[in-house]
Design an enzyme around this catalytic site. Structure first.
Site, PDB file in Angstrom:
ATOM      1  N   TYR A  12      53.653 107.420 -79.974  1.00 27.31           N
ATOM      2  CA  TYR A  12      55.005 107.091 -80.446  1.00 27.31           C
ATOM      3  C   TYR A  12      55.001 106.716 -81.927  1.00 27.31           C
ATOM      4  O   TYR A  12      55.989 106.925 -82.618  1.00 27.31           O
ATOM      5  CB  TYR A  12      55.581 105.934 -79.625  1.00 27.31           C
ATOM      6  CG  TYR A  12      56.025 106.378 -78.253  1.00 27.31           C
ATOM      7  CD1 TYR A  12      57.321 106.860 -78.053  1.00 27.31           C
ATOM      8  CD2 TYR A  12      55.170 106.348 -77.169  1.00 27.31           C
ATOM      9  CE1 TYR A  12      57.737 107.289 -76.804  1.00 27.31           C
ATOM     10  CE2 TYR A  12      55.574 106.769 -75.910  1.00 27.31           C
ATOM     11  CZ  TYR A  12      56.863 107.238 -75.733  1.00 27.31           C
ATOM     12  OH  TYR A  12      57.272 107.670 -74.508  1.00 27.31           O
ATOM     13  N   CYS A 275      55.988  96.628 -77.860  1.00 26.43           N
ATOM     14  CA  CYS A 275      55.575  95.738 -78.956  1.00 26.43           C
ATOM     15  C   CYS A 275      55.846  94.253 -78.751  1.00 26.43           C
ATOM     16  O   CYS A 275      54.958  93.431 -78.966  1.00 26.43           O
ATOM     17  CB  CYS A 275      56.252  96.170 -80.238  1.00 26.43           C
ATOM     18  SG  CYS A 275      55.682  97.750 -80.805  1.00 26.43           S
ATOM     19  N   PHE A 337      63.297 101.543 -71.878  1.00 28.73           N
ATOM     20  CA  PHE A 337      63.454 100.149 -72.336  1.00 28.73           C
ATOM     21  C   PHE A 337      64.619  99.973 -73.301  1.00 28.73           C
ATOM     22  O   PHE A 337      65.048  98.854 -73.577  1.00 28.73           O
ATOM     23  CB  PHE A 337      62.147  99.597 -72.918  1.00 28.73           C
ATOM     24  CG  PHE A 337      61.856  99.975 -74.348  1.00 28.73           C
ATOM     25  CD1 PHE A 337      61.255 101.185 -74.661  1.00 28.73           C
ATOM     26  CD2 PHE A 337      62.161  99.113 -75.391  1.00 28.73           C
ATOM     27  CE1 PHE A 337      60.979 101.532 -75.971  1.00 28.73           C
ATOM     28  CE2 PHE A 337      61.878  99.437 -76.719  1.00 28.73           C
ATOM     29  CZ  PHE A 337      61.289 100.664 -77.001  1.00 28.73           C
TER      30      PHE A 337
HETATM   31  C1  UDX Z   1      60.424  96.839 -82.235  1.00 26.97           C
HETATM   32  C2  UDX Z   1      60.809  96.382 -83.655  1.00 26.97           C
HETATM   33  O1  UDX Z   1      62.235  96.426 -83.806  1.00 26.97           O
HETATM   34  C3  UDX Z   1      60.150  97.272 -84.697  1.00 26.97           C
HETATM   35  O2  UDX Z   1      60.405  96.744 -86.002  1.00 26.97           O
HETATM   36  C4  UDX Z   1      58.651  97.316 -84.454  1.00 26.97           C
HETATM   37  O3  UDX Z   1      58.041  98.218 -85.362  1.00 26.97           O
HETATM   38  C5  UDX Z   1      58.338  97.723 -83.038  1.00 26.97           C
HETATM   39  O4  UDX Z   1      59.012  96.867 -82.104  1.00 26.97           O
HETATM   40  P1  UDX Z   1      61.208  98.725 -80.545  1.00 26.97           P
HETATM   41  O5  UDX Z   1      60.358  98.017 -79.559  1.00 26.97           O
HETATM   42  O6  UDX Z   1      61.048 100.194 -80.691  1.00 26.97           O
HETATM   43  O7  UDX Z   1      60.978  98.117 -82.016  1.00 26.97           O
HETATM   44  O8  UDX Z   1      62.735  98.457 -80.174  1.00 26.97           O
HETATM   45  P2  UDX Z   1      63.870  97.403 -80.552  1.00 26.97           P
HETATM   46  O9  UDX Z   1      65.050  98.173 -80.989  1.00 26.97           O
HETATM   47  O10 UDX Z   1      63.427  96.325 -81.451  1.00 26.97           O
HETATM   48  O11 UDX Z   1      64.234  96.783 -79.116  1.00 26.97           O
HETATM   49  C6  UDX Z   1      63.294  96.077 -78.346  1.00 26.97           C
HETATM   50  C7  UDX Z   1      63.932  95.577 -77.077  1.00 26.97           C
HETATM   51  O12 UDX Z   1      64.896  94.565 -77.339  1.00 26.97           O
HETATM   52  C8  UDX Z   1      64.689  96.651 -76.289  1.00 26.97           C
HETATM   53  O13 UDX Z   1      64.439  96.504 -74.922  1.00 26.97           O
HETATM   54  C9  UDX Z   1      66.137  96.384 -76.627  1.00 26.97           C
HETATM   55  O14 UDX Z   1      67.016  96.863 -75.649  1.00 26.97           O
HETATM   56  C10 UDX Z   1      66.127  94.863 -76.701  1.00 26.97           C
HETATM   57  N1  UDX Z   1      67.230  94.303 -77.513  1.00 26.97           N
HETATM   58  C11 UDX Z   1      67.340  94.597 -78.832  1.00 26.97           C
HETATM   59  C12 UDX Z   1      68.123  93.415 -76.906  1.00 26.97           C
HETATM   60  O15 UDX Z   1      68.022  93.120 -75.710  1.00 26.97           O
HETATM   61  N2  UDX Z   1      69.129  92.857 -77.680  1.00 26.97           N
HETATM   62  C13 UDX Z   1      69.265  93.144 -79.008  1.00 26.97           C
HETATM   63  O16 UDX Z   1      70.191  92.591 -79.637  1.00 26.97           O
HETATM   64  C14 UDX Z   1      68.336  94.042 -79.615  1.00 26.97           C
HETATM   65  P1  ADP Z   2      51.744 103.843 -79.876  1.00 30.74           P
HETATM   66  O1  ADP Z   2      53.065 103.486 -79.278  1.00 30.74           O
HETATM   67  O2  ADP Z   2      51.057 102.681 -80.536  1.00 30.74           O
HETATM   68  O3  ADP Z   2      51.812 105.049 -80.758  1.00 30.74           O
HETATM   69  P2  ADP Z   2      50.601 105.494 -77.779  1.00 30.74           P
HETATM   70  O4  ADP Z   2      49.912 105.080 -76.523  1.00 30.74           O
HETATM   71  O5  ADP Z   2      51.897 106.236 -77.685  1.00 30.74           O
HETATM   72  O6  ADP Z   2      50.766 104.165 -78.648  1.00 30.74           O
HETATM   73  O7  ADP Z   2      49.623 106.402 -78.648  1.00 30.74           O
HETATM   74  C1  ADP Z   2      48.291 106.116 -78.938  1.00 30.74           C
HETATM   75  C2  ADP Z   2      47.509 107.444 -78.914  1.00 30.74           C
HETATM   76  O8  ADP Z   2      46.187 107.192 -79.407  1.00 30.74           O
HETATM   77  C3  ADP Z   2      47.341 108.039 -77.509  1.00 30.74           C
HETATM   78  O9  ADP Z   2      47.843 109.368 -77.495  1.00 30.74           O
HETATM   79  C4  ADP Z   2      45.802 108.021 -77.272  1.00 30.74           C
HETATM   80  O10 ADP Z   2      45.328 109.158 -76.549  1.00 30.74           O
HETATM   81  C5  ADP Z   2      45.281 108.036 -78.715  1.00 30.74           C
HETATM   82  N1  ADP Z   2      43.913 107.520 -78.871  1.00 30.74           N
HETATM   83  C6  ADP Z   2      43.403 106.364 -78.382  1.00 30.74           C
HETATM   84  N2  ADP Z   2      42.119 106.210 -78.765  1.00 30.74           N
HETATM   85  C7  ADP Z   2      41.802 107.291 -79.530  1.00 30.74           C
HETATM   86  C8  ADP Z   2      40.630 107.706 -80.236  1.00 30.74           C
HETATM   87  N3  ADP Z   2      39.519 106.963 -80.255  1.00 30.74           N
HETATM   88  N4  ADP Z   2      40.668 108.889 -80.910  1.00 30.74           N
HETATM   89  C9  ADP Z   2      41.805 109.634 -80.909  1.00 30.74           C
HETATM   90  N5  ADP Z   2      42.934 109.297 -80.265  1.00 30.74           N
HETATM   91  C10 ADP Z   2      42.956 108.138 -79.595  1.00 30.74           C
END
Ligand code: UDX
Ligand code: ADP
Length: 478
Positions: A12, A275, A337
């Site tokens: 991601y 996260c 999510f």
């Molecule tokens: C988060 C941070 O925003 C981003 O900066 C960091 O790099 C990665 O983590 P993300 O997890 O992709 O990003 O989504 P985000 O939009 O922050 O939402 C996280 C969760 O909080 C979701 O489940 C969302 O639905 C929830 N949320 C968000 C609420 O419940 N209320 C809000 O007001 C905002």
């Molecule tokens: P994020 O949300 O942090 O991007 P993901 O799980 O979506 O996490 O992606 C992490 C990617 O890293 C996975 O596709 C996994 O296969 C890859 N990965 C993990 N360890 C290694 C490694 N040693 N070498 C190459 N790719 C790796």
């Protein structure tokens, strides 16, 4: 002059980030590598492994030109000037710090591989969120495992993108953070090289440079602060329900306070995503390791309130439906999510569904982007809980009779006793609720876990509606 970049990890973070760098730096070759063959083939196909608005267009513009996806990790690491490490750093599930500390296994194995294959100087960039001082550990692994000829510069460049808007966030970031060792010339040069890459499309005043540890801690702090705001408004939502206040009105008032701002004030069924919880637990572990028990306990409360919000929602569903959902059909609308992503990591839907299943409800689930396989895997997986408490998850969760997954919202809601909206997908605002009401058992309940529905309209149709942080209709208020 940077000619080639290699991104390790095509998930991601890695996929979209490397693709946007390729888009904005046409003279640089960008190779994205991963150990997962299926992920790489998906990136090379018409059906990308993740759903993200705008991603397909970026990939179509660059793939086959200066962007490639490959499993030949060694080759591309060997050739690269800069290596971005985008591997996953999940919470440890066993051993020291289980349930809290970050599992750096993937990071370490990537670092060892870099040390094995490198024959020229490299800049290694931490993109994955890592505990503070990871860069130091990585440097040790690289230096002690290389032949002494190769020089490494480690930079921390945490990613601030949010899923669902990651392409926009990458194209127009509010800030880019580069942490490095500016005490030596090599470190300064590395910082400048990475800065020059972003400067191709990011105004320089948005590129912040700090020392390594500040960059690593800032990422954890950033997510902890955002999650804390959600837990704060969710805690208020419980009080609103108890007192007759309306959490949307409270949020609106807070949002006009210029000292607070308007974002992350939407009360919900709880925050999810890969996260927030992980990074707070990381912070908690670091605090505990440094003897800062009170600080650790402070941040733990943010997660506790989030868990409370999810269980409070389940309780509200059960009590509203006359204290039992046993054998009743509950339609779950939305499983990811948040909207505009297919990601289900730590989605509140998992805990809510498991809670309802524990009360013997029959679930019919619909999500526009999440596959049936993913939903079944999520519901049948027993995860170690962060606080090591026992989970309410009987083995029958995988029971196919209790869970059905539909590709159509009207099919999912047919004959249901209640509907739970767990993700704020836009389409849930415009579906035909009269048609849904007509096909449901009566009384027909709606539990809006995201406060996105038009409550007055639903009530006029005849639904009994529960929204987060607002009083439920009097006659069923238990
Ligand atoms: C988060 C941070 O925003 C981003 O900066 C960091 O790099 C990665 O983590 P993300 O997890 O992709 O990003 O989504 P985000 O939009 O922050 O939402 C996280 C969760 O909080 C979701 O489940 C969302 O639905 C929830 N949320 C968000 C609420 O419940 N209320 C809000 O007001 C905002
Ligand atoms: P994020 O949300 O942090 O991007 P993901 O799980 O979506 O996490 O992606 C992490 C990617 O890293 C996975 O596709 C996994 O296969 C890859 N990965 C993990 N360890 C290694 C490694 N040693 N070498 C190459 N790719 C790796």
């Amino acid at each position: 002059m940077v000619k080639k970049i290699c991104g390790i990890g095509a998930g991601y973070v890695g996929g979209p980030t490397m693709a946007v760098i390729a888009l904005k730096c046409p003279s640089i070759e960008v190779a994205v590598v991963d150990i997962s063959h299926s992920r790489i083939s998906a990136w090379n196909s018409d059906k990308l492994p993740i759903y993200e608005p705008g991603l397909e267009e970026v990939i179509q513009q660059c793939r086959g030109k200066n962007l490639l996806f490959s499993t030949d990790i060694e080759k591309h690491v060997y050739e690269a000037d800069i290596i971005f490490v985008n591997v996953n750093t999940p919470t440890k599930t066993s051993g020291l710090g289980a349930g809290k500390a970050a599992d750096l296994t993937y990071w370490e194995s990537a670092a060892r591989m870099i040390a094995d294959v490198s024959r020229s100087n490299k800049i290694v960039v931490e993109k994955s969120t890592v505990p503070v001082r990871t860069a130091e550990v990585i440097e040790k692994i690289l230096v002690h495992n290389s032949n002494g000829m190769v020089k490494y510069q480690i930079l921390s460049n945490p990613e601030f993108l949010s899923e669902g808007t990651s392409i926009q966030d990458l194209l127009n970031p509010d800030r880019v953070l580069i942490g490095g060792n500016d005490k030596n010339l090599g470190g300064q040069e590395a910082i400048q090289k990475l800065k020059a890459i972003y400067a191709n499309w990011v105004p320089e005043d948005r590129i912040i440079t700090t020392n390594l540890w500040s960059a690593e801690l800032s990422k954890l702090a950033d997510n902890a602060f955002l999650a804390q705001r959600i837990s704060s408004i969710n805690a208020m939502s419980a009080l609103c329900e108890a007192t007759g206040a309306d959490v949307s009105q409270v949020s609106c008032v807070l949002s006009k306070n210029t000292k607070l701002g308007s974002k992350y004030l939407n009360a919900s069924v709880g925050f999810g995503g890969s996260c927030f919880q992980k990074d707070i637990l990381n912070l908690v572990y670091i605090c505990e390791s440094n003897g800062l028990v009170e600080v650790a306990n402070y941040w733990k409360e943010v997660i506790k309130v989030n868990d409370y919000q999810k269980s409070r929602f389940v309780k509200k569903v059960v009590t509203s439906m006359f204290n039992t959902v046993s054998g009743k059909k509950i339609a779950v609308l939305g499983f990811s999510f948040k909207k505009d992503t297919s990601d289900t990591r730590k989605t509140p839907a998992i805990d809510v569904c498991k809670g309802l299943l524990a009360d013997n409800a029959c679930l019919s689930i619909y999500d526009p982007r999440v596959s049936e396989d993913q939903i079944r895997t999520d519901l049948s997986t027993n995860e170690i809980r962060w606080d090591c408490s026992t989970q309410v998850k009987p083995a029958s969760f995988t029971n196919v009779k209790q869970v059905s997954v539909f590709g159509d919202v009207y099919e999912a809601t047919k004959d249901a006793h209640g509907i739970c909206v767990l993700t704020e997908w836009d389409e849930f605002k415009t579906i035909d609720y009269q048609k849904i009401f007509d096909s449901m058992e009566k009384p027909a309940f709606v539990f809006d876990g995201r406060n996105v529905l038009d409550v007055d309209k639903l009530k006029k149709i005849g639904f009994i509606v529960y929204s987060i942080g607002k009083p439920i209709d009097q006659w069923v208020d238990c």
